[in-house]
Structure formats: structure tokens, C-alpha cells
Design a protein around this motif. Structure first.
Motif, PDB file in Angstrom:
ATOM      1  N   TYR A 215      53.958   6.561  -1.115  1.00 53.36           N
ATOM      2  CA  TYR A 215      54.161   7.219  -2.911  1.00 53.36           C
ATOM      3  C   TYR A 215      54.025   8.730  -3.571  1.00 53.36           C
ATOM      4  O   TYR A 215      52.977   9.203  -2.808  1.00 53.36           O
ATOM      5  CB  TYR A 215      52.961   6.720  -3.542  1.00 53.36           C
ATOM      6  CG  TYR A 215      53.207   5.367  -3.749  1.00 53.36           C
ATOM      7  CD1 TYR A 215      53.194   4.734  -5.058  1.00 53.36           C
ATOM      8  CD2 TYR A 215      51.656   4.377  -2.794  1.00 53.36           C
ATOM      9  CE1 TYR A 215      53.971   3.515  -5.089  1.00 53.36           C
ATOM     10  CE2 TYR A 215      52.819   3.292  -2.169  1.00 53.36           C
ATOM     11  CZ  TYR A 215      53.643   2.690  -4.353  1.00 53.36           C
ATOM     12  OH  TYR A 215      52.562   1.051  -4.167  1.00 53.36           O
ATOM     13  N   PHE A 216      55.169   8.753  -4.275  1.00 54.07           N
ATOM     14  CA  PHE A 216      54.872  10.761  -5.003  1.00 54.07           C
ATOM     15  C   PHE A 216      53.323  11.058  -4.215  1.00 54.07           C
ATOM     16  O   PHE A 216      53.159  11.830  -4.066  1.00 54.07           O
ATOM     17  CB  PHE A 216      55.370  11.030  -5.859  1.00 54.07           C
ATOM     18  CG  PHE A 216      57.214  11.006  -5.761  1.00 54.07           C
ATOM     19  CD1 PHE A 216      57.455  11.882  -4.783  1.00 54.07           C
ATOM     20  CD2 PHE A 216      58.060   9.927  -6.751  1.00 54.07           C
ATOM     21  CE1 PHE A 216      59.026  12.033  -5.151  1.00 54.07           C
ATOM     22  CE2 PHE A 216      59.367   9.966  -6.610  1.00 54.07           C
ATOM     23  CZ  PHE A 216      59.280  10.980  -5.363  1.00 54.07           C
ATOM     24  N   GLY A 217      52.342  10.014  -5.153  1.00 53.73           N
ATOM     25  CA  GLY A 217      51.280  10.534  -5.334  1.00 53.73           C
ATOM     26  C   GLY A 217      49.653   9.096  -6.134  1.00 53.73           C
ATOM     27  O   GLY A 217      51.118   8.415  -7.070  1.00 53.73           O
ATOM     28  N   ARG A 218      48.826   9.761  -6.732  1.00 52.85           N
ATOM     29  CA  ARG A 218      48.012   8.670  -7.906  1.00 52.85           C
ATOM     30  C   ARG A 218      47.452   9.871  -8.254  1.00 52.85           C
ATOM     31  O   ARG A 218      47.135  10.944  -7.823  1.00 52.85           O
ATOM     32  CB  ARG A 218      47.341   8.215  -6.686  1.00 52.85           C
ATOM     33  CG  ARG A 218      46.891   8.396  -5.668  1.00 52.85           C
ATOM     34  CD  ARG A 218      45.917   7.515  -4.412  1.00 52.85           C
ATOM     35  NE  ARG A 218      45.015   7.815  -3.897  1.00 52.85           N
ATOM     36  CZ  ARG A 218      44.161   6.905  -3.102  1.00 52.85           C
ATOM     37  NH1 ARG A 218      43.913   5.677  -3.106  1.00 52.85           N
ATOM     38  NH2 ARG A 218      43.277   7.536  -2.045  1.00 52.85           N
ATOM     39  N   LYS A 240      58.646   2.437  -6.955  1.00 51.55           N
ATOM     40  CA  LYS A 240      57.827   2.419  -8.578  1.00 51.55           C
ATOM     41  C   LYS A 240      57.578   4.771  -8.200  1.00 51.55           C
ATOM     42  O   LYS A 240      57.138   4.994  -9.462  1.00 51.55           O
ATOM     43  CB  LYS A 240      56.404   1.107  -8.439  1.00 51.55           C
ATOM     44  CG  LYS A 240      57.331   0.598  -9.122  1.00 51.55           C
ATOM     45  CD  LYS A 240      56.757   0.425 -10.425  1.00 51.55           C
ATOM     46  CE  LYS A 240      56.129  -1.064 -10.754  1.00 51.55           C
ATOM     47  NZ  LYS A 240      56.552  -1.568 -11.597  1.00 51.55           N
ATOM     48  N   GLY A 241      57.749   4.842  -6.759  1.00 54.15           N
ATOM     49  CA  GLY A 241      57.528   6.455  -7.160  1.00 54.15           C
ATOM     50  C   GLY A 241      55.973   6.683  -7.392  1.00 54.15           C
ATOM     51  O   GLY A 241      55.750   7.607  -6.466  1.00 54.15           O
ATOM     52  N   ALA A 254      56.898  13.148 -13.196  1.00 52.78           N
ATOM     53  CA  ALA A 254      58.757  11.908 -12.776  1.00 52.78           C
ATOM     54  C   ALA A 254      59.568  13.033 -11.417  1.00 52.78           C
ATOM     55  O   ALA A 254      58.481  14.128 -11.163  1.00 52.78           O
ATOM     56  CB  ALA A 254      58.943  13.136 -14.621  1.00 52.78           C
ATOM     57  N   ASP A 255      60.403  12.822 -11.302  1.00 50.85           N
ATOM     58  CA  ASP A 255      61.876  13.203 -11.061  1.00 50.85           C
ATOM     59  C   ASP A 255      62.863  13.485 -11.361  1.00 50.85           C
ATOM     60  O   ASP A 255      62.686  12.287 -11.736  1.00 50.85           O
ATOM     61  CB  ASP A 255      60.762  12.338  -9.026  1.00 50.85           C
ATOM     62  CG  ASP A 255      61.302  11.385  -9.094  1.00 50.85           C
ATOM     63  OD1 ASP A 255      61.269  10.404  -9.799  1.00 50.85           O
ATOM     64  OD2 ASP A 255      62.282  10.821  -8.365  1.00 50.85           O
ATOM     65  N   LEU A 270      63.055   2.534 -11.451  1.00 50.37           N
ATOM     66  CA  LEU A 270      62.341   1.682 -12.131  1.00 50.37           C
ATOM     67  C   LEU A 270      60.616   2.556 -11.673  1.00 50.37           C
ATOM     68  O   LEU A 270      59.626   2.323 -11.667  1.00 50.37           O
ATOM     69  CB  LEU A 270      62.521   0.382 -10.526  1.00 50.37           C
ATOM     70  CG  LEU A 270      63.053  -0.462 -10.605  1.00 50.37           C
ATOM     71  CD1 LEU A 270      63.273  -1.302  -9.430  1.00 50.37           C
ATOM     72  CD2 LEU A 270      63.088  -1.061 -11.754  1.00 50.37           C
ATOM     73  N   ARG A 271      60.760   3.854 -12.134  1.00 48.11           N
ATOM     74  CA  ARG A 271      60.090   4.788 -12.096  1.00 48.11           C
ATOM     75  C   ARG A 271      58.540   4.563 -12.931  1.00 48.11           C
ATOM     76  O   ARG A 271      59.514   3.899 -13.968  1.00 48.11           O
ATOM     77  CB  ARG A 271      59.972   6.156 -11.509  1.00 48.11           C
ATOM     78  CG  ARG A 271      60.963   6.371 -11.296  1.00 48.11           C
ATOM     79  CD  ARG A 271      60.103   6.775 -10.051  1.00 48.11           C
ATOM     80  NE  ARG A 271      60.660   7.618  -8.297  1.00 48.11           N
ATOM     81  CZ  ARG A 271      61.477   7.382  -7.260  1.00 48.11           C
ATOM     82  NH1 ARG A 271      61.428   6.438  -7.422  1.00 48.11           N
ATOM     83  NH2 ARG A 271      62.215   8.375  -6.914  1.00 48.11           N
ATOM     84  N   ASN A 272      57.283   4.156 -11.968  1.00 49.20           N
ATOM     85  CA  ASN A 272      55.949   3.722 -13.415  1.00 49.20           C
ATOM     86  C   ASN A 272      56.136   4.453 -14.192  1.00 49.20           C
ATOM     87  O   ASN A 272      56.064   5.912 -13.832  1.00 49.20           O
ATOM     88  CB  ASN A 272      55.292   3.557 -12.159  1.00 49.20           C
ATOM     89  CG  ASN A 272      54.089   2.777 -12.242  1.00 49.20           C
ATOM     90  OD1 ASN A 272      54.090   1.932 -13.710  1.00 49.20           O
ATOM     91  ND2 ASN A 272      52.312   3.571 -12.763  1.00 49.20           N
TER      92      ASN A 272
END
Length: 495
Positions: A215-218, A240-241, A254-255, A270-272
Motif C-alpha cells: 500500500y502507498f500508506g495508511r 485500492k492503493g 491520491a496518485d 479502484l483507488r480507495n
């Protein structure tokens, strides 16, 4: 301004000694050049304008092995700041060509927290550095509006390995995930008033070849802000990213124009954008007596906090994330100019045992290297750009680097190879030379002779004209002694 070298060929043998001795009230860069070596121990930098200039990030390593979380390892538990290998509070910090490591994280490849670097200062720059650990490698800041600029850095970890607050711009960096089961790159806790948050521009996400996905992050706390622009994913990022829960609701995650390892666009549909977390007392399942979990396996508490985050950028919005906009603040700070490389010296040649070269623009001094190791420095305003090496031997290879006013090193010059086959061989008269504790003593030296002591890599340790027949130097390392009198020149090694 000063040189650190473990072999004693500099002004100090440790980075801590050099920083302790640095001025406390600088308003311009204080350049500390660090020769190759692994420098162990926790380091705190509270003074402003400390610029650490490493030979390169492969050979200059600052390392410790503290942990900052509860553990059953028998290790003391430090706060994140005291546990970080390097903890910076002094503004206008600058580092280039250095690896900051937490040895525990690298070796164990497991938690708990093991920080390599913590920068609580404003206007911090990391250029071509490496940050390596596993969990919580880099803590960026603890306050809103503090600015950090990372240029062409390598950051390694697996769990929340970039976290904290501040406006932080990552330019052309590599983010390297070490865990096969994936992980989380960022875990920010930006306040709502943070203007930009984390900005990753033209970065590469890489990692262990077996990484299943990450994941990119939390969202650690508060209202995190993070954007990834023009990212190349060499390992897979989950569709989900972003992970959906931790302890905050992101404001923007965002990306933009992300591509895979082949340069093909990644599907971001599908990005969360929905996030939640719980607060309050834990809800107990009456039938089992255990904490109740929701459909995602998250422990439920009495209050559920929900929200949505912006998960995409328009072309116009993405274009606003420039170094100038994100970093300038109210004082027009420009870190990009401080990481611009000066031109490499040219025209290197050797005559006898003297190296010379042509001047480079915007250079304050030059670093002279022999067979890959730094042996000396020459100021840019010297009467002649020359360096004499009396220990030169045929086959030795020399290069020169320029240094900017901030400490940015140029690329290496072209290599020149020495040929001293036509130079007269030096002989050795009957001097009396011996060690006396940590001191080298040479007696029976002719009157008015000049004696020089060099490290084995050729760095000048001492040079003096002897008037009473005896030369002394305090050092425990092996040395080359050179004695020049009217009648002869002699060179010998003291072990």
C-alpha cells in the motif's frame, strides 16, 4: 571547514566530535567532510547550518541499533527521537552522500520501531542519501509547516517507513520495500492546516522481487495528505492503493499518472476514498467474551469515525505540486538550487609528482582522490590548482571533485594515472625512528630539514621545518615519514 576520518587523517575521528566542536550560531553553512567509514552511535544535531558531506552513500555510513518500541529482545526502549540513529532539531540541516542506518531493523527485518533518521527541524535537505531500516525508518517532523527536501535518495523499509508531519518533497527518490508480504510506505499525521503534506514526484517504488503487493500508506492520525506524481511501480501496489484504517481520516491521498515497471499506465479506478477508525471503549462480544470485530477484522469500539478523502488529481491540480510551491514558504526557500551539481574539474595532468587541473565554475574547493580515497583538499582561490603527492607511485589513479558552497560534490573528473618511473629513487640514511606510546619520534635529522608525515593513503598529517634534530607526531596509525634536507630526500614507513 573540518574533516572527519576514522584513520586520524582529518580534524576529528568521529562525526559527533566534529558537530560538538562546530559553532552554535552559524547563519551560513558549516561544511563537515566525512571520509569513508562506518560511524557508530546515536547522534543529535541541534546546531543550525550543519552540512554533512559524505564521500558517497556507499562508503559513509552512520549507524546505530536502538529500538523505540516495547520488545522482548532485552534492549532498552527509547523514545522515537532518542532511538533514532540521527536526531536533528537544528534548522538548515544538509546531508549528502551518507547512509543513515538502524542496524537492528536491517538485520532483524522485523519490528519494533527502529528509526534511522528523525528531522524535527525546518529547511532540512537530504541529497543522494540512503535511509535504511524496517519499521519507521524516517520520522519527518512533529510540527506543521516544517519543510524537508529529499533529492535522489534511497529509503528502505517495510512498515510505515516514512511517517510524521511537515511539508516534505521527495524528488526522484527510490522507495524500497523489503517484506515479501508487502507493507505500507507512509503513515502521516498531518493537521488540517498543513498546506501540502507529503509530495512524491517522479519516484520509483521498488523492493524484494517476491513482494506480493503493498500500500502507498495508511492514515496514522489526524488528516494526512499525500500525493504520488509520475510514479514508477517496479513492484505491485494493491488496486485500492491505500489501506482503509488506522487512526485518522485522510484529506487527500491520491496518485497521478502512475506507471508500472514497463512504463504502462496503472489502472487507478479502484483507488480507495473511504476510511474509518474506532475510538472509545472496546465492544465485547457477549457470546464469546472477546473483543468484537467488524467485517474487516478490525476491533470495534464504541465510536466509529468515518470519512472520505480526495483520491485523484486533475492535470491542473497536479501541476501545482512544484518544488517552488511546496517548499518556498514565507521566506522563499529554494532547496533545489542547493542540490545542483557543479561541473566536474577538467584538464587533469601529472608532471613529476604534481597533479594539476583547470578551474570549475561555482566551486569553493576541490577534493583530491587517490585510488578512490580522499587524500587532500585545495581551495578554489589558491594561487595554483595543484596538489603534490610525494608518495605517488606508478599506476596510482587520481581524480578530483569540485565542491559547491553548500557542499554538493561534482561528478568525478576523468582519471589520470601516474608514471614516476623516471624519478630518482629515494634513499634512507641512519635516522633513529621509534614509537613512544602514542607518539612517533624521529631523531638525528639534519639541521633545517623539512619533515612531513602522511597517512598510508597519502593525506598530510603534519609538516614542519626541524631546527633541533628531532621530529614528533602524536598518532597511533602507521605513517609515511618524508625528510628533505639540502643533500638528500628520504622516505620510510613507521608501523
Amino acid at each position: 571547514d573540518v574533516v572527519v576520518a576514522q584513520d586520524g587523517s582529518g580534524d576529528y575521528t568521529s562525526v559527533k566530535e566534529a558537530i560538538d566542536a562546530a559553532p552554535s550560531d552559524r547563519t551560513s553553512p558549516w561544511l563537515i567532510y566525512i571520509k569513508a567509514g562506518k560511524y557508530q552511535g546515536h547522534l543529535e544535531i541541534a546546531k543550525p547550518y550543519i552540512h554533512l558531506i559524505g564521500e558517497d552513500a556507499e562508503s559513509v555510513i552512520i549507524s546505530d541499533d536502538r529500538v523505540s518500541g516495547d520488545n522482548d529482545l532485552g534492549k532498552p526502549v527509547y523514545s522515537p527521537t532518542d532511538g533514532a540513529t540521527v536526531y536533528v532539531t537544528g534548522d538548515n540541516f544538509y546531508a549528502t552522500g551518507i547512509s543513515f542506518e538502524n542496524e537492528y531493523g536491517i538485520t532483524a527485518q522485523d519490528g519494533p520501531q527502529a528509526l534511522a533518521l528523525c528531522t524535527y527541524s525546518d529547511r532540512a535537505i537530504l541529497n543522494r542519501c540512503k535511509l535504511r531500516s524496517y519499521q519507521d525508518t524516517y520520522l519527518t517532523s512533529n510540527k506543521t509547516g516544517r519543510r524537508h527536501f529529499l533529492n535522489e535518495c534511497f529509503i528502505e523499509g517495510a512498515v510505515d517507513y516514512i511517517y510524521g508531519a511537515g511539508d516534505v518533497f521527495f524528488n526522484k527518490c527510490t522507495l524500497y520495500n523489503t517484506r515479501k508480504s508487502g507493507g505500507y510506505i507512509v503513515a502521516p499525521n498531518h493537521k488540517k492546516e498543513e498546506k501540502w503534506g507529503y509530495v512524491f514526484d517522479h519516484c520509483v517504488i521498488d523492493g524484494n522481487a517476491d513482494v506480493e503487493g503493498l500500500y502507498f500508506g495508511r492514515p496514522w492520525h489526524d488528516s494526512p495528505k499525500t500525493v504520488f506524481l509520475y510514479t514508477t511501480c517496479k513492484v505491485p501496489v494493491y488496486a485500492k492503493g491505500w489501506y482503509f484504517t488506522m487512526g485518522g481520516i485522510p484529506e487527500i491521498w491520491a496518485d497521478y499518472k502512475t506507471v508500472d515497471a514497463y512504463g504502462d499506465p496503472v489502472d487507478v479506478s479502484l483507488r480507495n476514498d473511504y476510511y474509518y477508525y474506532y475510538e472509545g471503549e472496546t465492544i465485547i462480544d457477549e457470546s464469546t467474551g472477546q473483543p468484537k470485530k467488524d467485517e474487516n477484522g478490525v476491533t470495534m469500539k464504541e465510536n466509529k469515525i468515518e470519512g472520505y478523502a480526495k483520491n485523484s488529481l486533475t492535470d491542473e491540480e497536479a501541476a501545482a505540486y512544484t518544488i517552488e510551491n511546496v517548499m518556498s514558504g514565507s521566506d522563499d526557500w529554494d532547496p533545489a538550487i542547493m542540490t545542483e551539481s557543479v561541473e566536474a574539474p577538467s584538464g587533469l595532468k601529472i608532471e613529476g609528482k604534481t597533479l594539476s587541473w583547470e578551474a570549475s565554475k561555482y566551486v569553493i574547493c576541490y577534493v583530491v582522490k587517490k585510488n578512490g580515497s580522499t587524500i587532500g583538499f585545495v581551495k578554489a582561490d589558491a594561487a595554483e590548482l595543484v596538489y603534490e603527492d610525494e608518495l605517488m607511485q606508478s599506476g596510482d589513479e587520481y581524480t578530483v571533485q569540485g565542491v559547491s558552497e553548500y557542499g554538493m560534490l561534482s561528478e568525478l573528473s576523468e582519471v589520470v594515472k601516474a608514471d614516476v618511473s623516471g624519478i630518482e629513487t629515494l634513499d634512507l640514511p641512519d635516522y633513529i625512528a621509534y614509537r613512544n606510546g602514542d607518539e612517533i619520534v624521529v631523531r638525528n635529522i639534519p639541521e633545517s630539514a623539512t619533515v612531513s608525515a602522511y597517512s598510508l593513503t597519502g593525506t598530510v598529517l603534519a609538516r614542519e621545518k626541524v631546527s633541533e634534530g628531532t621530529f614528533r607526531i602524536s598518532t597511533v596509525q602507521p605513517c609515511i615519514i618524508r625528510i628533505v634536507s639540502e643533500k638528500k630526500t628520504s622516505v620510510f614507513k613507521m608501523l
